[in-house]
Scaffold this motif. Structure first.
Motif: not given
Ligand code: WT7
Length: 633
Positions: A298, A302, A327-328, A332, A402
């Motif tokens: 992550a 990112g 994850t985002y 991240a 990811s």
């Protein structure tokens, strides 16, 4: 592999290549983290040829370890026993919150854009640390211990992020269920994960509409005797049913506790979360991610894919109920210590004016979930990004944790429709699905697999390691199999063609045809059902269902509605078929296998290209189905 579905062959025409726009580079005081394609290639080479050196360095650079690791990687794809950063200890919430709060408690962590703008607010890293700690205390008080699973059934509000981090702070495992899933789906996921506590709201709000989350939880829990507590955040103040001794209000519980609790030191390989996703068979899989490897994936993507810099404001439109949100939206940006937007509304409702309004600081636009058509890509680039943003079409999966094939913002030249090149540590292989052999060289088509393990890959399917092996690692020995068809063009760029198994992707929601078929068959009138995904302009793919009835005398119109309701009820509204065709019989082989390929062709209007139908037990059904489909148009 699913019958008869072979990846399409790439069209051999020239496509435009776009370089990161100069304006995008000028907008930020900092240069992209990777300086050039040469630097990418050099680092990529290191990640493949000296993975231990590469990942060891990255893991120490991007994460804070309470105890340093000694072994970077052990295990293999063949053995299905991959483990990363052994002996190392760390805590996810410490890495996402404390280390930033210590440096600058007033830095904004969460920007909450509520469904009604007046409800919006921001949370600093200092506030986040306090909220996460108090919630962690409350969960502990409810009996949650290290290694226990807690279910989250929450809409897009800051408390969802707080819940993720409170759970991981005490070493428990979060299992988020998207708040659009039905009570039955929630029940199945709570039971499979053995969740002890469920976190929800009285109601949810989206696009002005109310969602009765608490009521759905109550329905689900009728059949979950092992859930001892429900923690309810008051979002709308609606009057909701209450079970004394089981249900507790968030605002009453959380405020009882001190604003700091020490993070539990976790082994790198301790599970961080389960996330259920559809496979090609009916039962959803609890994909398991572990702490060190997932967090590194992550943080790294990112930083390098979205080119996040300290001080940035960052927005990802995914829902926390799916991997994109995990994850985002959460991990991240918080690992990198920037401000993340939690967006409750409905972007679609905002319309083009919103998109066209000047977003002068915007630098990077991401895309995920399905192959993006060239025209859509151009709209994204020209209208949304005003030719000042770099478009990154990121390919990955719930199981990869990811991004795995993706451009790096500010660095990689892109071609509309291609996810471009592999991320660090990912060694893609194109495999011939017939022979099972890897196809080397460029200008090739086949199915996509990966040759090396990477830190953020899923470690198992919860309680079903054999299913994990059979789905991902035993299909082609020594490879991780993605389930997608793909091509590699003359420059080594990857083009994802879509699933080659019976998985449908509707607006980024992954569904299995078998799961929807099982829901349809629950209806007393249905004898047999077959579901296929068809290309849809708005949602990528749409669900179309064919059903054969037990009794021909049913009222077809009313039944169609009931069947759609049946799917909404047993899975969730997003899984509802866009079309239901009632047919006298389904196309089946003599051994009883439904030939969905024929149904796909008929829906695509390619009745003249049905291929070999000689194995059908009753070839005459094909004409009848064609008739039904044509009549409905
Ligand atoms: C499947 C994974 C990963 C977050 C969203 C969906 C498809 C994903 C792309 C892309 C073409 C894509 C694949 C994959 N997919 N990204 N950039 N281009 N297809 O996660 O629910 O786990 O679904 O989404 O078919 O296997 P998911």
């Amino acid at each position: 592999m699913a019958e008869g579905k072979v990846p399409v062959v790439a069209e051999a025409h020239e496509v435009d290549t776009f370089h990161p726009p100069q304006k995008m580079l000028e907008k930020h005081p900092s240069k992209p983290h990777i300086g050039s394609m040469e630097e990418y290639q050099q680092l990529y080479k290191e990640s493949i040829t000296q993975p231990n050196q590469f990942w060891g360095r990255m893991a120490r650079e991007l994460l804070t370890w309470q105890t340093d690791f000694k072994t970077v990687h052990s295990g293999s794809l063949e053995g299905g026993d991959n483990a990363w950063f052994l002996e190392g200890q760390l805590n996810a919430s410490y890495n996402c919150v404390d280390r930033h709060a210590i440096k600058d408690p007033n830095k904004v962590a969460i920007i909450y854009e509520a469904d009604e703008p007046s409800d919006g607010r921001t949370l600093t890293y200092g506030e986040l640390l306090r909220e996460v700690s108090k919630t962690a205390w409350a969960l502990k008080q409810m009996g949650v211990r290290k290694g226990d699973t807690v279910a989250i059934y929450l809409p897009m509000i800051p408390e969802a992020v707080i819940a993720f981090l409170a759970i991981s702070r005490i070493g428990a495992i979060h299992s988020v269920v998207f708040a659009g899933f039905s009570a039955d789906s929630l029940r199945d996921r709570v039971i499979d994960a053995k969740s002890k506590v469920v976190i929800t709201t009285d109601e949810g709000k989206r696009g002005g509409k109310l969602i009765g989350t608490k009521k759905i939880v109550d329905d689900a829990l009728k059949q979950c005797p092992d859930v001892s507590h429900v923690l309810v955040y008051k979002r709308t103040g609606a009057d909701v049913p209450w079970t004394a001794g089981r249900d507790y209000w968030w605002h009453e519980e959380v405020e009882k506790w001190p604003s700091y609790i020490a993070p539990e030191p976790m082994n790198s390989e301790d599970p961080l979360f389960l996330l259920y996703t559809s496979g090609s068979t009916g039962k959803p899989k609890g994909v398991m991610h572990t702490t060190g490897g997932y967090l590194l994936g992550a943080a790294m993507t990112g930083k390098y894919v979205f080119d996040i810099h300290d001080g940035d404001r960052y927005f990802c439109g995914g829902d926390v109920g799916w991997i994109t949100g995990h994850t985002y939206v959460v991990y991240a940006p918080l690992l990198l210590g920037v401000s993340t937007v939690v967006f409750e509304g409905l972007l679609k409702r905002a319309g083009d004016d919103f998109v066209k309004s000047k977003m002068s600081k915007l630098r990077v636009l991401g895309s995920v979930g399905e192959p993006i058509a060239a025209e859509v890509w151009k709209w994204y680039f020209e209208v949304v990004g005003r030719e000042e943003c770099h478009i990154v079409d990121t390919y990955w999966q719930t199981e990869t944790g990811s991004n795995v094939i993706t451009p790096l913002a500010g660095v990689t030249p892109t071609k509309p429709g291609s996810a471009s090149l592999p991320f660090f540590g990912i060694e893609p292989a194109i495999i011939d699905p017939v022979s099972g052999d890897e196809i080397h060289g460029n200008d090739v088509e086949g199915v996509l697999a990966f040759k090396q393990a990477w830190p953020s890959m899923a470690r198992t399917v919860y309680g079903a390691h054999k299913r994990y092996m059979d789905t991902y690692l035993n299909v082609y020995k020594g490879y991780y199999f993605t389930g997608d068809g793909a091509g590699r063009d003359h420059e080594g760029f990857y083009w994802i063609r879509g699933r080659v198994d019976d998985v449908v992707n509707v607006s980024g929601h992954r569904l299995s045809t078998a799961e929807i078929e099982a829901a349809l068959i629950e209806h007393h009138a249905v004898g047999e059902a077959a579901v296929v995904g068809v290309t849809d302009e708005l949602t990528g793919q749409a669900v179309n269902a064919f059903v054969a009835l037990r009794d021909a005398n049913e009222n077809v119109e009313a039944l169609r509605k009931e069947l759609i309701l049946q799917v909404r009820k047993s899975i969730g509204p997003f899984a509802a078929p866009k079309a239901v065709f009632i047919v006298p019989d389904l196309p089946k082989t003599r051994s009883g296998k439904i030939m969905r390929r024929i149904l796909r062709k008929i829906l695509a209007g390619e009745e003249d290209q049905l291929g070999d139908t000689s194995t059908l037990s009753d070839p005459s059904v094909v004409q009848k189905i064609i008739g039904t489909v044509q009549e409905s148009r």
